[in-house]
Design a protein around this motif. Structure first.
Motif, short mmCIF file in Angstrom:
data_model
loop_
_atom_site.label_atom_id
_atom_site.label_comp_id
_atom_site.label_asym_id
_atom_site.label_seq_id
_atom_site.Cartn_x
_atom_site.Cartn_y
_atom_site.Cartn_z
N ASN A 70 -12.94 42.86 14.19
CA ASN A 70 -13.90 42.13 13.35
C ASN A 70 -15.22 42.88 13.35
N SER A 71 -15.20 44.04 12.70
CA SER A 71 -16.43 44.83 12.68
C SER A 71 -17.43 44.26 11.69
N MET A 72 -16.98 43.31 10.88
CA MET A 72 -17.91 42.67 9.95
C MET A 72 -18.97 41.90 10.73
N HIS A 73 -18.55 41.16 11.72
CA HIS A 73 -19.51 40.37 12.48
C HIS A 73 -19.93 41.04 13.77
N PHE A 74 -19.04 41.87 14.31
CA PHE A 74 -19.31 42.45 15.63
C PHE A 74 -19.08 43.96 15.60
#
Lengths: 360, 609
Positions: free
Chosen positions: B51-55
């Motif tokens: 989840n590189s979008m949020h993290f």
């Protein structure tokens, strides 16, 4: 008919309801002109010109008898009849009253262009049939780069003669007696010396998207695109914003152009850099899409449009529409499959997999 | 364990991931339940995606609250409250500091059908009463923000004041511990609010989008979002105010104070020296509440400060707008024009549809427009306004611990998990009360130092886009809507790196440009972005809006065409390719790249690895 013309009218004088007398092509060009679409000027021959020719040549009885004898299942006999009738019509003298009208109409065209003998396209203008039927019925002839009143009269007569080709005879014989006796109009239109030409569909014929204008374009005269022996550039332009949303540039290695003598056409190789260059830029695509959308709006249905951009004259004045007809008549154009006649809420529920428990 | 790693198109097993050199012991920073462990062998058979979008960067231990608390809330609403038929909640794991997530699907058709009956009734209630429920939501959020902002964190005095004895004030240490638990509890409440509407809002949007694509297969995504987009939504207000301030600066002749390279304090100093400058500063002051509650990043990490705390981003933005005005551009957002264009698009598309498709189109459009203010605005309330206040409140506890020697610096509190911070506060209160010798000052600082070093090293590691088994289907609406996780995207990730010069993602905003890449892995690097750079990042945040006028195009590792990021990219009319899976790993700052936002292809032109 007025003005001393019995068998012809200028294209600008025609409207849709004239298709029974002048054929669909001439009538639709008249409609386009009336709607402000840039169409090359020209004139149309009524079916009466064809009838007058048959009568004057004393061919009526001969033709009627031959047509009545065609047995659609006897190919050899039909071919013999076709050869005989085609030769008879090809050899017939176009009556002077018709020749005279062609000459006067052509002189008006020449005066308008300032050329002595401007080149024209002579095409059959089919009655009633859609385009696939018209091809079978022998009403799809086209003669390009024709010059002089006599040349036009000859080309007109060749269009007529095509009504008696063997496939046309048997096709019509199958339809029954009423269809045996054919007639056609002819369209005579100023030739566009096209730098680029092609086809515009007012939908994406592949996906069926009705919000797109699909444009094919290739160098030179439109024969290549229509005939399928050139792979054209393909563009997709949004009807709504005129943005070019997709473009596929093809190597357009040959082009059709006027033959060196000024009469007829020839095929030529295209130099490599030009072959790979886009045939249309964004400005031209946007403008062309706007013209196509306008035609669709006034016609009230999706259109299949032939267009050309002339070598001379500045854009957009050098853009011409050569023909427009309903997409349904061409047998192309799928409609996309999407949910219809359902409520918004049930669609949202199905997004969440809540449509009667079915998995998406 | 199933052998999945050698199958075509599979991802590495989560158990096969090595610890980077010098990062041994990273697990101590995270909860036991967040780790891949042999005690949970089935983890190998699930799809986990980063989840590189949020993290996008390794998680500081305290910031794990931005994973736990949201996923509690998301699952509680999606699974336990609404009973979303095909999907329960989202599980997460941490590996080498990076967050991987996986959806708990529902496979049993009978169970799905049963859940569907509840879902229809419950979601129907929300859709049917959206405006009233959302109005109430806003009131609740504003109260919650005031609550966290005003929460007192008492100092521990040498001796209690008289009012503890003669009045009714409880002992101070109770206030300290109670405030800490209250802060955590407010954060839990906020995340619950955040997810109450989110799924339904996105669902309406996704349905409209899919409907459009079914009937208009070639429609650009941009046109779909343009038809729905709110014109006057909250999220655009902060930047709109900056544009207005830039205009005032030019009109009153004080714009010379904004010199490239000056700090906000230096700019302020020059403005203070003239009457017009002081008047401009008053104008600025007047808009700060609430518009300076924007965050400088996507909000989930403690170091995404608000514009209040770090005015360098709004100041850089004002400077950019001033330059644009000087160049003769109209910097004001032409809302009337945008609104007219939005309505024109909707009318034209409606007119092009078949008669029996027009009615659902218009209903869906209306519904989507109805829910969209929430979709666009919740981020301002929750991720920016509340979270920047929450982390600032935690800083007060950090300062308290530092004051008494438990930490060397107040910011060190973020190197402790929220439970460890609680533990440290408990010991602080205990030692304050007993007067005995504290252990904290010896215990915590070495831990903080070690973890800072670990996080720095973990940042060098590039996580694979996905781990575990390739799923047959992606059933979670959120995974599709927010992360762009579709079977084809997974296939692309699985196919790996190719020749290293072509990177494929989702076409999110049309157009093609070439330029120099600027790879950002940390919001602090925003200041490095130069005019004409192509932004390459894990995910763009709408809070980065001020730099969009500068950049040519955007490329992100992850994100769907409906993520906030994509929506804002399109708003700025810059080409964007999202969800590439590995742009930040393959592209380096300074490389020349070509971005085609119409086809979703990014090409490295020179400086290829």
């Amino acid at each position: 008919m007025s003005d001393g013309f019995a068998h012809t009218r200028t294209l600008a004088e025609l409207r849709a309801e004239d298709d029974g007398v002048f054929g669909g092509k001439s009538a639709s060009l008249g409609e386009l002109i009336a709607g402000g679409v840039p169409v090359p000027p020209g004139f149309a021959l009524a079916t009466s010109a064809f009838t007058a020719c048959i009568e004057a040549a004393g061919l009526r009885e001969h033709v009627d008898a031959a047509l009545a004898s065609v047995d659609p299942d006897d190919v050899d006999a039909a071919q013999a009849t076709a050869r005989e009738l085609t030769a008879a019509v090809s050899g017939a003298h176009v009556p002077d009253e018709v020749r005279d009208e062609i000459a006067r109409r052509y002189a008006d065209l020449a005066a308008a262009t300032g050329l002595d003998e401007p080149p024209v396209a002579v095409r059959s203008s089919a009655l009633g049939e859609d385009s696939a039927d018209a091809a079978f019925a022998g009403q799809q002839e086209t003669y390009l780069w024709v010059r002089g009143a006599d040349g036009i009269a000859d080309a007109v007569r060749d269009c007529w003669a095509s009504l008696y080709s063997a496939p046309a005879l048997t096709y019509r014989a199958r339809l029954g007696d009423a269809a045996r006796d054919p007639a056609m109009g002819v369209t005579v239109q100023l030739m566009v010396d096209a730098e680029v030409s092609g086809v515009a569909f007012t939908c994406n014929p592949v996906s069926g998207d009705p919000s797109m204008i699909a444009i094919n374009a290739s160098w030179g005269l439109g024969l290549g695109v229509v005939g399928g022996d050139v792979t054209p550039d393909e563009y997709l332009v949004s009807k709504v914003t005129k943005e070019v949303v997709r473009r596929t540039i093809a190597p357009k290695t040959i082009e059709y152009r006027p033959a060196p003598g000024g009469t007829g056409t020839e095929v030529a190789d295209v130099e490599p850099e030009r072959a790979d260059a886009p045939a249309l830029d964004d400005e031209r695509l946007r403008h062309l899409a706007g013209v196509a959308r306008g035609i669709e709006r006034s016609a009230g249905c999706q259109q299949d449009i032939e267009w050309a951009i002339a070598r001379t004259g500045g854009f957009p004045d050098n853009l011409y529409v050569l023909q427009a007809r309903p997409v349904t008549a061409t047998g192309k154009g799928a409609r996309p499959e999407g949910p219809k006649g359902v409520s918004a809420m049930s669609l949202i529920m199905s997004t969440f997999g809540a449509d009667a428990g079915q998995k998406r | 364990m199933a052998a999945t790693t050698d199958a075509l198109g599979a991802f590495p097993s989560p158990f096969s991931i090595a610890t980077p050199d010098g990062c041994q012991g990273w697990e101590e920073m995270y909860p036991y339940y967040s780790l891949f462990t042999a005690q949970r062998p089935a983890d190998e058979d699930r799809l986990w995606f980063w989840n590189s979008m949020h993290f996008p960067v390794p998680m500081p231990p305290f910031d794990v609250t931005s994973i736990d608390t949201p996923y509690q809330a998301a699952g509680a609403w999606q699974h336990r409250a609404f009973r979303t038929p095909p999907a329960m909640g989202i599980d997460y794991r941490i590996i080498n500091g990076y967050v991987y997530i996986s959806v708990n699907g529902v496979d049993d058709p009978e169970l799905i059908a049963e859940r569907a009956r509840f879902f229809q009734e419950r979601a129907g209630h929300y859709f049917g009463n959206w405006d009233a429920l959302y109005a109430d939501w806003r009131t609740r959020m504003e109260k919650l923000i005031a609550h966290i902002s005003d929460l007192p964190v008492p100092k521990l005095p040498e001796y209690e004041d008289d009012d503890v004895i003669f009045g009714d004030r409880p002992p101070t240490y109770l206030g300290v511990l109670d405030a800490y638990r209250t802060a955590l509890s407010a954060n839990e409440q906020m995340w619950s609010n955040h997810f109450e509407f989110l799924l339904l809002g996105y669902g309406a949007y996704l349905t409209f989008s899919e409907f459009c694509k079914a009937h208009l297969p070639d429609i650009p995504d941009q046109h779909i979002s343009q038809m729905i987009a709110g014109i006057d939504v909250l999220l655009f207000r902060p930047d709109a105010e900056l544009r207005r301030l830039a205009r005032i600066a030019v009109d009153t002749g004080v714009e010379g104070a904004f010199v490239e390279g000056r700090t906000p304090a230096e700019v302020d100093a020059e403005l203070q020296s003239t009457g017009a400058g002081r008047r401009w500063l008053e104008e600025l002051e007047a808009i700060k509440d609430p518009w300076f509650n924007m965050a400088t990043g996507d909000g989930l990490y403690h170091y995404f400060r608000s514009w209040y705390d770090d005015p360098s981003i709004p100041y850089a933005s004002i400077k950019g707008h001033i330059d644009a005005i000087h160049a003769g551009h109209d910097v004001e957002r032409p809302t009337e024009q945008l609104e007219a264009e939005r309505d024109r698009l909707a009318e034209e598309y409606a007119s092009l549809l078949d008669d029996d498709a027009r009615q659902p189109f218009q209903e869906l459009l209306q519904l989507s427009r109805g829910v969209f203010p929430y979709v666009e605005e919740h981020k301002f309330y929750a991720d920016y306004w509340f979270l920047t206040r929450f982390y600032n409140k935690i800083r007060e506890f950090g300062a308290l611990l530092a004051e008494h020697g438990w930490l060397e610096d107040g910011e060190d509190i973020f190197m402790l998990s929220r439970h460890e911070a609680h533990e440290a506060l408990e010991e602080l209160c205990l030692m304050w009360a007993t007067g005995g010798p504290p252990l904290g000052p010896q215990h915590w600082p070495p831990i903080v130092t070690r973890r800072r070093e670990l996080l720095k090293r973990l940042e060098e590691w590039t996580p694979p886009p996905a781990l575990g088994a390739m799923p047959e289907a992606v059933n979670d609406p959120l995974a599709v809507m927010l992360w762009g996780i579709t079977p084809s995207r997974l296939q692309e990730w699985a196919q790996g790196e190719g020749d290293g010069t072509t990177i494929i993602g989702a076409a999110a905003s049309a157009g093609e440009v070439e330029g120099i890449a600027r790879v950002l892995r940390d919001h602090a690097e925003i200041a490095d972005v130069r005019d004409g750079d192509i932004l390459v990042c894990t995910i763009t945040s709408p809070a980065w809006a001020p730099i969009f006028p500068k950049i040519k195009a955007t490329v992100t590792d992850i994100g769907g065409v409906m993520s906030h990021a994509a929506i804002v990219c399109r708003e700025y009319g810059k080409p964007a390719v999202v969800g590439t899976g590995r742009a930040t790993a393959q592209i380096r700052t300074g490389m020349r790249i070509r971005v085609n936002g119409s086809t979703g292809v990014v090409t490295i032109l020179d400086g290829a690895p």
